[in-house]
Enzyme design. Structure first.
Site, PDB file in Angstrom:
ATOM      1  N   ARG A 170    -107.132 -60.355  44.666  1.00  0.00           N
ATOM      2  CA  ARG A 170    -106.644 -61.738  44.774  1.00  0.00           C
ATOM      3  C   ARG A 170    -105.116 -61.843  44.822  1.00  0.00           C
ATOM      4  O   ARG A 170    -104.591 -62.839  45.315  1.00  0.00           O
ATOM      5  CB  ARG A 170    -107.160 -62.579  43.599  1.00  0.00           C
ATOM      6  CG  ARG A 170    -106.646 -62.081  42.253  1.00  0.00           C
ATOM      7  CD  ARG A 170    -107.478 -62.560  41.075  1.00  0.00           C
ATOM      8  NE  ARG A 170    -106.954 -62.027  39.816  1.00  0.00           N
ATOM      9  CZ  ARG A 170    -107.183 -60.787  39.381  1.00  0.00           C
ATOM     10  NH1 ARG A 170    -107.904 -59.957  40.105  1.00  0.00           N
ATOM     11  NH2 ARG A 170    -106.692 -60.378  38.231  1.00  0.00           N
ATOM     12  N   LYS A 183     -94.628 -55.576  39.181  1.00  0.00           N
ATOM     13  CA  LYS A 183     -94.966 -56.658  40.093  1.00  0.00           C
ATOM     14  C   LYS A 183     -93.716 -57.345  40.640  1.00  0.00           C
ATOM     15  O   LYS A 183     -93.714 -57.819  41.777  1.00  0.00           O
ATOM     16  CB  LYS A 183     -95.878 -57.676  39.396  1.00  0.00           C
ATOM     17  CG  LYS A 183     -97.291 -57.173  39.151  1.00  0.00           C
ATOM     18  CD  LYS A 183     -98.175 -58.255  38.538  1.00  0.00           C
ATOM     19  CE  LYS A 183     -99.592 -57.752  38.350  1.00  0.00           C
ATOM     20  NZ  LYS A 183    -100.475 -58.764  37.729  1.00  0.00           N
ATOM     21  N   ASP A 227    -101.574 -67.432  33.010  1.00  0.00           N
ATOM     22  CA  ASP A 227    -103.000 -67.197  32.781  1.00  0.00           C
ATOM     23  C   ASP A 227    -103.361 -67.268  31.306  1.00  0.00           C
ATOM     24  O   ASP A 227    -104.385 -66.739  30.876  1.00  0.00           O
ATOM     25  CB  ASP A 227    -103.420 -65.830  33.351  1.00  0.00           C
ATOM     26  CG  ASP A 227    -102.658 -64.674  32.687  1.00  0.00           C
ATOM     27  OD1 ASP A 227    -101.787 -64.948  31.836  1.00  0.00           O
ATOM     28  OD2 ASP A 227    -102.949 -63.514  33.011  1.00  0.00           O
ATOM     29  N   ASN A 228    -102.503 -67.915  30.498  1.00  0.00           N
ATOM     30  CA  ASN A 228    -102.834 -68.055  29.076  1.00  0.00           C
ATOM     31  C   ASN A 228    -102.277 -69.378  28.565  1.00  0.00           C
ATOM     32  O   ASN A 228    -101.299 -69.912  29.084  1.00  0.00           O
ATOM     33  CB  ASN A 228    -102.287 -66.880  28.270  1.00  0.00           C
ATOM     34  CG  ASN A 228    -100.770 -66.822  28.259  1.00  0.00           C
ATOM     35  OD1 ASN A 228    -100.117 -67.473  27.443  1.00  0.00           O
ATOM     36  ND2 ASN A 228    -100.192 -66.054  29.194  1.00  0.00           N
ATOM     37  N   CYS A 285    -109.790 -64.730  33.129  1.00  0.00           N
ATOM     38  CA  CYS A 285    -110.346 -64.258  34.395  1.00  0.00           C
ATOM     39  C   CYS A 285    -110.811 -62.811  34.278  1.00  0.00           C
ATOM     40  O   CYS A 285    -111.742 -62.392  34.958  1.00  0.00           O
ATOM     41  CB  CYS A 285    -109.300 -64.385  35.505  1.00  0.00           C
ATOM     42  SG  CYS A 285    -108.956 -66.106  35.967  1.00  0.00           S
ATOM     43  N   CYS A 434    -118.644 -53.715  25.449  1.00  0.00           N
ATOM     44  CA  CYS A 434    -118.597 -54.687  26.550  1.00  0.00           C
ATOM     45  C   CYS A 434    -117.632 -54.144  27.597  1.00  0.00           C
ATOM     46  O   CYS A 434    -117.585 -52.935  27.822  1.00  0.00           O
ATOM     47  CB  CYS A 434    -118.195 -56.069  26.046  1.00  0.00           C
ATOM     48  SG  CYS A 434    -116.576 -56.132  25.254  1.00  0.00           S
TER      49      CYS A 434
END
Length: 476
Positions: A170, A183, A227-228, A285, A434
């Site tokens: 993405r 990044k 994203d938080n 996500c 998990c």
């Protein structure tokens, strides 16, 4: 009924993109005073130092120039329309100190220049603009690409992460050759390739209450690609305190949201969500997944709103929340209102400086899970030694199990675990796992609370197992 003031395109950047504003007053002068009180940035463009209208600005009451009436003393009635008409020869006035465009830039942006809503003046505003994007991930990728392509002169990026293989589904500003690279560096190289005329300013840091005001204060517009929740509330509060517009976007699985929060003209993020959800209630996500194309859609909307804001065109999303459902391919719009009781932008604000946002969002206050963790290496050894006497419970979802699973494990999704406790031996030695370890620790706490005494959780989850034990197992 109030008076409608019509704002021309060149001046809409000072009215949050609004083309009409409803105001009260008994005369043109009173309406104008109210306009300049609520939109102070217009003052130097409409009035001289002595308070008189500038010579290149005309005011029309309905269809008549107020100079043909009683000037600013002209009475107004409910329903009247007061229109501001800049009257400079050659088109729109040059506002501020927008830079000129080279011949190469004129050619590059020619499709913009053909749009009356953009034109040469709008493109020069884009070149003069300074926009800060928070994050170079899913949302930051498409919005930064389109801002660079559009010719936004300076793009700041806040990020401190490196490119991971799971990002590439993405985060389209990065590529396979960038794996392991910062990044910021990857994004800078890609954006410079898209448009070498754009200046990229890198902020390799985590945004905190200590540095947010300094960093955000250097820019005209802030675009939130976080994203938080802690960073989201931090960005909101900093924008309110600095008087900056905050172009908001969020994504999860197949759904997205977008808006523009600008406390001077409408609600802020706290007006929409006064408090964050409890830690762990809303999965990230990384835990819940996201359709790769979704951030492209929402990020593009954020870029669109940013560009509109800069050039003063169209209707801003201030006061509106846009909802997108990718599975149904449906947009919905909800009206947002300013909360008079908002603690930072309300009538009696209680927040006057940035706070501890991790504490506000409950980070670090999650309940302590009783019971130890076990490393992937230790689990491998114990599985070899104890065989079937060691019960390995996979608490992920079935579609995750299909991607990869540990041989001999038993699938019991976390949501089903309370109802399926009867399937487990209360005296057995159990290891839960998990994806990364968050859900398995919750499963551990649940089992401990139900009386299971010999329970541990695999640290790092199946991802750690695939990385260090079963190399070649698919990772996601």
């Amino acid at each position: 009924m109030p008076i409608t003031v019509s704002i021309p395109t060149p001046l809409r950047s000072f009215t949050a993109g609004q083309d009409t504003i409803e105001l009260d007053g008994d005369t043109v002068g009173q309406v104008l005073d109210e306009l300049l009180t609520t939109h102070a940035g217009l003052k130097r463009h409409l009035l001289q130092d002595d308070g008189r209208l500038r010579s290149f600005v005309n005011l029309y009451l309905n269809e008549t120039d107020i100079r043909q009436l009683s000037s600013t003393a002209t009475p107004v009635r409910p329903g009247d329309v007061l229109t501001i008409v800049p009257s400079i020869a050659g088109g729109s006035p040059t506002l501020g100190t927008e830079p000129s465009l080279s011949h190469a830039e004129v050619l590059r942006y020619s499709r913009h220049l053909l749009l009356p809503e953009v034109g040469l003046a709008g493109q020069r505003k884009l070149k003069a603009a300074r926009v800060l994007t928070i994050g170079a991930g899913g949302l930051g990728s498409p919005l930064s690409l389109y801002l660079a392509a559009a010719g936004v002169g300076t793009i700041g990026i806040v990020d401190f992460d490196v490119v991971d293989l799971t990002n590439l589904q993405r985060q389209i500003v990065h590529g396979t050759a960038d794996l392991g690279r910062l990044k910021l560096e990857s994004a800078e190289a890609r954006l410079n390739d898209v448009n070498p005329n754009v200046r990229i300013e890198k902020h390799e840091t985590r945004l905190t209450a200590e540095n947010a005001l300094e960093i955000l204060g250097e820019y005209d517009i802030v675009v939130d690609g976080t994203d938080n929740f802690a960073t989201r509330y931090l960005v909101n509060d900093a924008c309110v305190l600095l008087g900056k517009p905050n172009v908001y976007g969020s994504i999860f699985r197949f759904e997205g949201q977008a808006s523009v929060f600008y406390a001077k003209e409408g609600p802020c993020y706290r007006c929409l969500y006064a408090e964050p959800p409890p830690p762990g209630l809303v999965p990230s996500c990384a835990e819940g997944g996201v359709l790769g194309v979704l951030p492209g859609i929402i990020g593009s909307i954020q870029a669109l709103e940013t560009i509109k804001w800069i050039i003063g065109a169209g209707d801003s999303l201030v006061g509106r929340l846009l909802l997108f459902d990718a599975l149904k391919l449906r947009f919905r719009e909800l009206q947002l209102r300013k909360d008079p009781g908002c603690p930072i932008c309300g009538e009696q604000p209680t927040i006057h400086e940035l706070i501890d946002y991790e504490a506000f969002c409950g980070i670090g206050a999650e309940p302590a899970y009783a019971g130890p963790e076990i490393s992937a290496e230790e689990l491998r050894r114990e599985m070899d030694q104890k065989g079937p006497d060691l019960v390995l419970i996979d608490v992920r979802e079935p579609h995750e199990w299909d991607i990869a699973h540990i041989e001999g494990a038993r699938l019991i999704p976390l949501g089903q675990l309370p109802e399926r406790l009867g399937e487990l031996d209360g005296h057995a030695e159990i290891v839960t796992h998990c994806h990364h370890g968050v859900r398995s620790m919750k499963a551990l706490a649940l089992l401990k609370g139900a009386g299971f005494g010999r329970v541990r959780s695999l640290a790092g989850g199946i991802d750690a197992w695939a990385d260090r034990i079963e190399v070649g197992m698919p990772r996601y």
